[in-house]
Motif scaffolding. Structure first.
Motif, PDB file in Angstrom:
ATOM      1  N   PRO A  74      14.196  30.958  13.022  1.00  0.00           N
ATOM      2  CA  PRO A  74      13.788  32.220  13.650  1.00  0.00           C
ATOM      3  C   PRO A  74      12.334  32.159  14.103  1.00  0.00           C
ATOM      4  O   PRO A  74      11.491  31.571  13.419  1.00  0.00           O
ATOM      5  N   LYS A  75      12.065  32.752  15.271  1.00  0.00           N
ATOM      6  CA  LYS A  75      10.704  32.818  15.796  1.00  0.00           C
ATOM      7  C   LYS A  75      10.376  34.272  16.093  1.00  0.00           C
ATOM      8  O   LYS A  75      11.213  35.014  16.614  1.00  0.00           O
ATOM      9  N   LEU A  76       9.156  34.660  15.761  1.00  0.00           N
ATOM     10  CA  LEU A  76       8.712  36.029  15.985  1.00  0.00           C
ATOM     11  C   LEU A  76       8.241  36.175  17.431  1.00  0.00           C
ATOM     12  O   LEU A  76       7.317  35.496  17.862  1.00  0.00           O
ATOM     13  N   PHE A 116      28.376  25.907  22.415  1.00  0.00           N
ATOM     14  CA  PHE A 116      27.620  26.935  23.122  1.00  0.00           C
ATOM     15  C   PHE A 116      26.704  27.644  22.145  1.00  0.00           C
ATOM     16  O   PHE A 116      26.848  27.512  20.931  1.00  0.00           O
ATOM     17  N   THR A 117      25.718  28.355  22.681  1.00  0.00           N
ATOM     18  CA  THR A 117      24.762  29.058  21.828  1.00  0.00           C
ATOM     19  C   THR A 117      24.861  30.554  22.053  1.00  0.00           C
ATOM     20  O   THR A 117      25.206  31.009  23.143  1.00  0.00           O
ATOM     21  N   VAL A 118      24.545  31.294  21.013  1.00  0.00           N
ATOM     22  CA  VAL A 118      24.516  32.747  21.057  1.00  0.00           C
ATOM     23  C   VAL A 118      23.142  33.179  20.556  1.00  0.00           C
ATOM     24  O   VAL A 118      22.747  32.831  19.442  1.00  0.00           O
ATOM     25  N   ALA A 119      22.421  33.911  21.394  1.00  0.00           N
ATOM     26  CA  ALA A 119      21.089  34.390  21.017  1.00  0.00           C
ATOM     27  C   ALA A 119      21.223  35.623  20.131  1.00  0.00           C
ATOM     28  O   ALA A 119      22.046  36.499  20.386  1.00  0.00           O
ATOM     29  N   THR A 120      20.398  35.680  19.086  1.00  0.00           N
ATOM     30  CA  THR A 120      20.424  36.793  18.139  1.00  0.00           C
ATOM     31  C   THR A 120      18.998  37.238  17.866  1.00  0.00           C
ATOM     32  O   THR A 120      18.076  36.427  17.895  1.00  0.00           O
ATOM     33  N   GLU A 121      18.833  38.523  17.596  1.00  0.00           N
ATOM     34  CA  GLU A 121      17.514  39.035  17.220  1.00  0.00           C
ATOM     35  C   GLU A 121      17.678  40.029  16.082  1.00  0.00           C
ATOM     36  O   GLU A 121      18.745  40.633  15.911  1.00  0.00           O
ATOM     37  N   ALA A 122      16.611  40.174  15.296  1.00  0.00           N
ATOM     38  CA  ALA A 122      16.651  41.084  14.155  1.00  0.00           C
ATOM     39  C   ALA A 122      15.243  41.553  13.825  1.00  0.00           C
ATOM     40  O   ALA A 122      14.258  40.882  14.138  1.00  0.00           O
ATOM     41  N   ASP A 123      15.182  42.685  13.166  1.00  0.00           N
ATOM     42  CA  ASP A 123      13.924  43.207  12.664  1.00  0.00           C
ATOM     43  C   ASP A 123      13.490  42.333  11.488  1.00  0.00           C
ATOM     44  O   ASP A 123      14.280  42.087  10.575  1.00  0.00           O
ATOM     45  N   PRO A 124      12.239  41.857  11.482  1.00  0.00           N
ATOM     46  CA  PRO A 124      11.803  40.968  10.399  1.00  0.00           C
ATOM     47  C   PRO A 124      11.910  41.578   9.011  1.00  0.00           C
ATOM     48  O   PRO A 124      12.253  40.887   8.046  1.00  0.00           O
ATOM     49  N   GLN A 125      11.621  42.861   8.881  1.00  0.00           N
ATOM     50  CA  GLN A 125      11.699  43.490   7.561  1.00  0.00           C
ATOM     51  C   GLN A 125      13.124  43.478   7.030  1.00  0.00           C
ATOM     52  O   GLN A 125      13.355  43.244   5.853  1.00  0.00           O
ATOM     53  N   GLU A 126      14.090  43.739   7.894  1.00  0.00           N
ATOM     54  CA  GLU A 126      15.473  43.714   7.437  1.00  0.00           C
ATOM     55  C   GLU A 126      15.955  42.288   7.212  1.00  0.00           C
ATOM     56  O   GLU A 126      16.737  42.024   6.300  1.00  0.00           O
ATOM     57  N   TYR A 127      15.501  41.359   8.040  1.00  0.00           N
ATOM     58  CA  TYR A 127      15.905  39.957   7.903  1.00  0.00           C
ATOM     59  C   TYR A 127      15.472  39.397   6.551  1.00  0.00           C
ATOM     60  O   TYR A 127      16.234  38.715   5.882  1.00  0.00           O
ATOM     61  N   TYR A 128      14.249  39.691   6.171  1.00  0.00           N
ATOM     62  CA  TYR A 128      13.727  39.192   4.897  1.00  0.00           C
ATOM     63  C   TYR A 128      13.832  40.219   3.767  1.00  0.00           C
ATOM     64  O   TYR A 128      13.410  39.958   2.651  1.00  0.00           O
ATOM     65  N   LEU A 129      14.371  41.397   4.057  1.00  0.00           N
ATOM     66  CA  LEU A 129      14.562  42.477   3.096  1.00  0.00           C
ATOM     67  C   LEU A 129      13.250  42.882   2.418  1.00  0.00           C
ATOM     68  O   LEU A 129      13.212  43.202   1.236  1.00  0.00           O
ATOM     69  N   GLU A 130      12.166  42.863   3.173  1.00  0.00           N
ATOM     70  CA  GLU A 130      10.873  43.294   2.647  1.00  0.00           C
ATOM     71  C   GLU A 130      10.683  44.776   2.942  1.00  0.00           C
ATOM     72  O   GLU A 130      10.733  45.201   4.093  1.00  0.00           O
ATOM     73  N   GLY A 131      10.451  45.540   1.904  1.00  0.00           N
ATOM     74  CA  GLY A 131      10.211  46.966   2.080  1.00  0.00           C
ATOM     75  C   GLY A 131      11.434  47.748   2.504  1.00  0.00           C
ATOM     76  O   GLY A 131      11.333  48.882   2.950  1.00  0.00           O
ATOM     77  N   VAL A 132      12.608  47.152   2.394  1.00  0.00           N
ATOM     78  CA  VAL A 132      13.848  47.816   2.793  1.00  0.00           C
ATOM     79  C   VAL A 132      14.487  48.418   1.549  1.00  0.00           C
ATOM     80  O   VAL A 132      14.572  47.762   0.504  1.00  0.00           O
ATOM     81  N   ASP A 133      14.910  49.663   1.655  1.00  0.00           N
ATOM     82  CA  ASP A 133      15.592  50.323   0.554  1.00  0.00           C
ATOM     83  C   ASP A 133      16.993  49.730   0.423  1.00  0.00           C
ATOM     84  O   ASP A 133      17.873  50.011   1.236  1.00  0.00           O
ATOM     85  N   LEU A 134      17.206  48.892  -0.584  1.00  0.00           N
ATOM     86  CA  LEU A 134      18.483  48.204  -0.743  1.00  0.00           C
ATOM     87  C   LEU A 134      19.621  49.132  -1.146  1.00  0.00           C
ATOM     88  O   LEU A 134      20.784  48.778  -1.003  1.00  0.00           O
ATOM     89  N   SER A 135      19.285  50.318  -1.616  1.00  0.00           N
ATOM     90  CA  SER A 135      20.339  51.236  -2.041  1.00  0.00           C
ATOM     91  C   SER A 135      21.216  51.671  -0.870  1.00  0.00           C
ATOM     92  O   SER A 135      22.352  52.077  -1.075  1.00  0.00           O
ATOM     93  N   ARG A 136      20.721  51.558   0.353  1.00  0.00           N
ATOM     94  CA  ARG A 136      21.551  51.968   1.487  1.00  0.00           C
ATOM     95  C   ARG A 136      22.683  50.980   1.755  1.00  0.00           C
ATOM     96  O   ARG A 136      23.611  51.273   2.486  1.00  0.00           O
ATOM     97  N   PHE A 137      22.620  49.788   1.143  1.00  0.00           N
ATOM     98  CA  PHE A 137      23.674  48.811   1.304  1.00  0.00           C
ATOM     99  C   PHE A 137      24.757  48.924   0.240  1.00  0.00           C
ATOM    100  O   PHE A 137      25.774  48.252   0.322  1.00  0.00           O
ATOM    101  N   PHE A 138      24.540  49.733  -0.779  1.00  0.00           N
ATOM    102  CA  PHE A 138      25.482  49.891  -1.863  1.00  0.00           C
ATOM    103  C   PHE A 138      26.284  51.169  -1.680  1.00  0.00           C
ATOM    104  O   PHE A 138      25.759  52.200  -1.253  1.00  0.00           O
ATOM    105  N   GLU A 139      27.554  51.097  -2.033  1.00  0.00           N
ATOM    106  CA  GLU A 139      28.391  52.283  -1.992  1.00  0.00           C
ATOM    107  C   GLU A 139      28.327  52.980  -3.331  1.00  0.00           C
ATOM    108  O   GLU A 139      28.159  52.357  -4.380  1.00  0.00           O
ATOM    109  N   PRO A 140      28.465  54.298  -3.333  1.00  0.00           N
ATOM    110  CA  PRO A 140      28.461  55.018  -4.622  1.00  0.00           C
ATOM    111  C   PRO A 140      29.678  54.628  -5.466  1.00  0.00           C
ATOM    112  O   PRO A 140      30.710  54.220  -4.934  1.00  0.00           O
ATOM    113  N   GLU A 141      29.505  54.743  -6.737  1.00  0.00           N
ATOM    114  CA  GLU A 141      30.599  54.439  -7.644  1.00  0.00           C
ATOM    115  C   GLU A 141      31.745  55.418  -7.370  1.00  0.00           C
ATOM    116  O   GLU A 141      31.552  56.620  -7.201  1.00  0.00           O
TER     117      GLU A 141
END
Length: 145
Positions: A74-76, A116-141
């Motif tokens: 990945p390149k910024l 063949f190649t497919v170009a992809t892009e992502a937000d760096p914070q979400e890519y590295y999970l820095e400062g991201v609230d991980l609870s939004r990825f979990f489903e409630p019990e």
């Protein structure tokens, strides 16, 4: 024995392409337009990496999907991470004429076997999970005590 199997596969793929050319020639133009529109809509829901290519039977746009070979580093760029996924094609599917080819060997026979190649892009914070609230990825019990 290997040569015989290869000749058999070449004959089978060519026979299948020719059969779908015949099927496509029997479809009226209104049905072709309808299938093209449905394909455009369905392409937006595709999750696997794909490449649009001309169909070997009907020359309409079909899609090739495949398996991930590797990803580049990945390149910024302008605040987003950019990278490319390199894909080995393993399947062709044309929704207009109905042609379906499975396996890299079959795609190679119709000259669509190259990677063949497919170009992809992502937000760096979400890519590295820095400062991201991980609870939004979990489903409630659900009904667990």
């Amino acid at each position: 024995m290997i040569v015989a199997a290869e000749k058999s596969l070449v004959a089978e793929v060519k026979k299948r392409v020719a059969a779908h050319q015949t099927i496509f020639s029997a479809i009226d133009s209104a049905e072709v337009d309808k299938r093209k529109n449905e394909t455009q809509i369905a392409r937006h829901t595709q999750r696997k990496p794909y490449k649009p290519v001309p169909c070997p039977s009907c020359c309409n746009t079909c899609q090739i999907t495949g398996d991930l070979v590797r990803s580049t580093e990945p390149k910024l760029v302008a605040g987003l991470l950019h990278w490319e996924d390199i894909i080995l094609p393993t399947s062709l599917n044309c929704e207009v004429c109905g042609l379906s080819l499975k396996g890299h060997e079959s795609l190679h026979i119709v000259d669509l076997g190259g990677q063949f190649t497919v170009a992809t892009e992502a937000d760096p914070q979400e890519y590295y999970l820095e400062g991201v609230d991980l609870s939004r990825f979990f489903e409630p019990e659900y009904m667990n005590s």
